[in-house]
Design a protein around this motif. Structure first.
Motif, short mmCIF file in Angstrom:
data_model
loop_
_atom_site.label_atom_id
_atom_site.label_comp_id
_atom_site.label_asym_id
_atom_site.label_seq_id
_atom_site.Cartn_x
_atom_site.Cartn_y
_atom_site.Cartn_z
N MET A 100 0.83 -1.21 0.00
CA MET A 100 0.00 0.00 0.00
C MET A 100 0.86 1.25 0.00
SD MET A 100 -1.33 -0.82 3.84
CE MET A 100 -1.33 -2.54 3.41
N ASP A 101 0.27 2.36 -0.44
CA ASP A 101 0.94 3.65 -0.44
C ASP A 101 0.99 4.22 0.97
OD1 ASP A 101 1.10 3.60 -3.23
OD2 ASP A 101 -0.82 4.61 -3.47
N VAL A 102 2.08 4.91 1.27
CA VAL A 102 2.24 5.55 2.58
C VAL A 102 2.88 6.92 2.42
CG1 VAL A 102 2.40 3.40 3.91
CG2 VAL A 102 4.47 4.41 2.98
N ARG A 103 2.73 7.73 3.45
CA ARG A 103 3.47 9.00 3.53
C ARG A 103 4.07 9.08 4.93
NH1 ARG A 103 -1.10 13.85 4.04
NH2 ARG A 103 -1.70 13.30 6.16
N HIS A 147 -0.51 3.72 10.65
CA HIS A 147 -1.96 3.81 10.85
C HIS A 147 -2.65 4.42 9.64
CE1 HIS A 147 -2.17 8.21 11.63
NE2 HIS A 147 -1.00 8.04 12.22
N TYR A 148 -3.96 4.20 9.57
CA TYR A 148 -4.77 4.81 8.52
C TYR A 148 -4.85 6.31 8.77
CZ TYR A 148 -8.82 6.39 5.93
OH TYR A 148 -9.66 7.11 5.10
N SER A 149 -4.87 7.10 7.69
CA SER A 149 -5.01 8.55 7.78
C SER A 149 -6.07 9.03 6.81
CB SER A 149 -3.68 9.24 7.46
OG SER A 149 -3.86 10.62 7.29
N ARG A 155 -6.18 14.18 0.93
CA ARG A 155 -5.25 15.18 0.38
C ARG A 155 -4.02 14.60 -0.29
NH1 ARG A 155 -3.61 18.83 5.04
NH2 ARG A 155 -2.26 19.54 3.38
N GLY A 156 -3.80 13.31 -0.15
CA GLY A 156 -2.62 12.69 -0.74
C GLY A 156 -1.34 13.22 -0.14
N TYR A 157 -0.36 13.42 -1.00
CA TYR A 157 0.97 13.82 -0.53
C TYR A 157 1.07 15.33 -0.28
CZ TYR A 157 2.30 9.09 -1.61
OH TYR A 157 2.37 7.72 -1.63
N ASN A 158 -0.05 16.04 -0.29
CA ASN A 158 -0.03 17.48 0.01
C ASN A 158 0.10 17.75 1.50
OD1 ASN A 158 -0.25 18.36 -2.65
ND2 ASN A 158 -2.45 18.03 -2.64
N GLY A 163 5.31 12.22 12.11
CA GLY A 163 6.34 11.19 12.31
C GLY A 163 5.83 9.79 12.06
N CYS A 164 4.53 9.63 12.02
CA CYS A 164 3.95 8.31 11.78
C CYS A 164 4.04 7.94 10.30
CB CYS A 164 2.49 8.29 12.22
SG CYS A 164 2.26 8.32 14.01
N VAL A 165 3.76 6.66 10.03
CA VAL A 165 3.64 6.17 8.66
C VAL A 165 2.14 6.13 8.37
CG1 VAL A 165 4.07 4.25 7.09
CG2 VAL A 165 5.74 4.79 8.88
N ASN A 166 1.67 7.08 7.56
CA ASN A 166 0.24 7.16 7.21
C ASN A 166 -0.07 6.25 6.03
OD1 ASN A 166 -0.21 10.78 7.66
ND2 ASN A 166 -0.13 9.16 9.17
N VAL A 167 -1.20 5.57 6.11
CA VAL A 167 -1.69 4.70 5.03
C VAL A 167 -2.99 5.30 4.51
CG1 VAL A 167 -2.49 2.38 4.46
CG2 VAL A 167 -0.64 2.69 6.12
N ARG A 168 -3.17 5.31 3.18
CA ARG A 168 -4.38 5.91 2.62
C ARG A 168 -5.50 4.90 2.36
NH1 ARG A 168 -3.41 8.96 -2.68
NH2 ARG A 168 -1.25 8.42 -2.78
N ASP A 169 -5.20 3.61 2.29
CA ASP A 169 -6.20 2.60 1.98
C ASP A 169 -6.70 1.93 3.26
OD1 ASP A 169 -7.49 0.13 1.22
OD2 ASP A 169 -6.58 0.35 -0.76
#
Length: 190
Positions: A100-103, A147-149, A155-158, A163-169
């Motif tokens: 999955m994608d993360v930021r 965690h999920y965000s 907003r995606g990568y905007n 400091g966390c690893v955000n997951v979009r799915d």
């Protein structure tokens, strides 16, 4: 387009400037009018050179192609997180189970890199510092968690995390949350 070497990203369903440039490249290579639009001649040409895409090609596990896993991800149960590809791969004994994608955190609140382990999990966690929801949180380094965000989903990568690893799915992280156990490895690398 991707199979024919004219598109180097995963499909998103959006026809924008990158897709238009890929179509133009294909048209030039085939001696077609280079309009960037998929007209009937271009469509016929494309269909004659390819087969229908597979489900995984149409709906890849991430928007971003996962990076080659860090060597520490190849054994055991691991949340393998690449900053360069902005992906998380849930791996068991070197096999990707889910991706999955993360930021990540901003320059002021960076996500730490290294080898960690899941210390504790909280399905419906709310940050005590920022008073924001952190569903499906898997803590690995102090207050840093995967965690999920909802913000990332919207907003995606905007934006960035603290400091966390955000997951979009949400569905994917919920499924991984149910599989991950306290003590499982977390590898965060460039």
């Amino acid at each position: 387009m991707r199979r024919l070497g004219h598109f180097d990203r995963n499909p998103t369903g959006y026809f924008g400037t990158v897709t238009r440039a890929s179509v133009t490249s294909y048209q030039r290579a085939r001696g077609l009018p280079a309009t960037g639009s998929v007209d009937s001649r271009t469509w016929t040409s494309l269909r004659s050179r390819t087969t229908p895409p597979t489900r995984d090609e149409l709906y890849p596990p991430t928007t971003n192609p996962p990076a080659k896993p860090d060597s520490r991800c190849l054994t055991g149960r691991v949340l393998c997180i690449s900053k360069s590809s902005r992906t998380l791969a849930w791996m068991i004994n070197g096999r990707v189970v889910s991706a999955m994608d993360v930021r990540f955190g901003s320059q002021y609140t960076p996500t730490r890199e290294g080898l960690f382990q899941v210390n504790f999990k909280s399905r419906d966690h709310v940050s005590t510092i920022y008073d924001t929801p952190m569903p499906y949180a898997m803590f690995f380094s102090g207050g840093q968690a995967v965690h999920y965000s909802a913000d990332f989903a919207a907003r995606g990568y905007n934006g960035a995390s603290h400091g966390c690893v955000n997951v979009r799915d949400k569905k994917k992280i919920a499924a991984v949350f149910d599989q991950v156990k306290a003590g499982d490895k977390v590898v965060v690398y460039k």
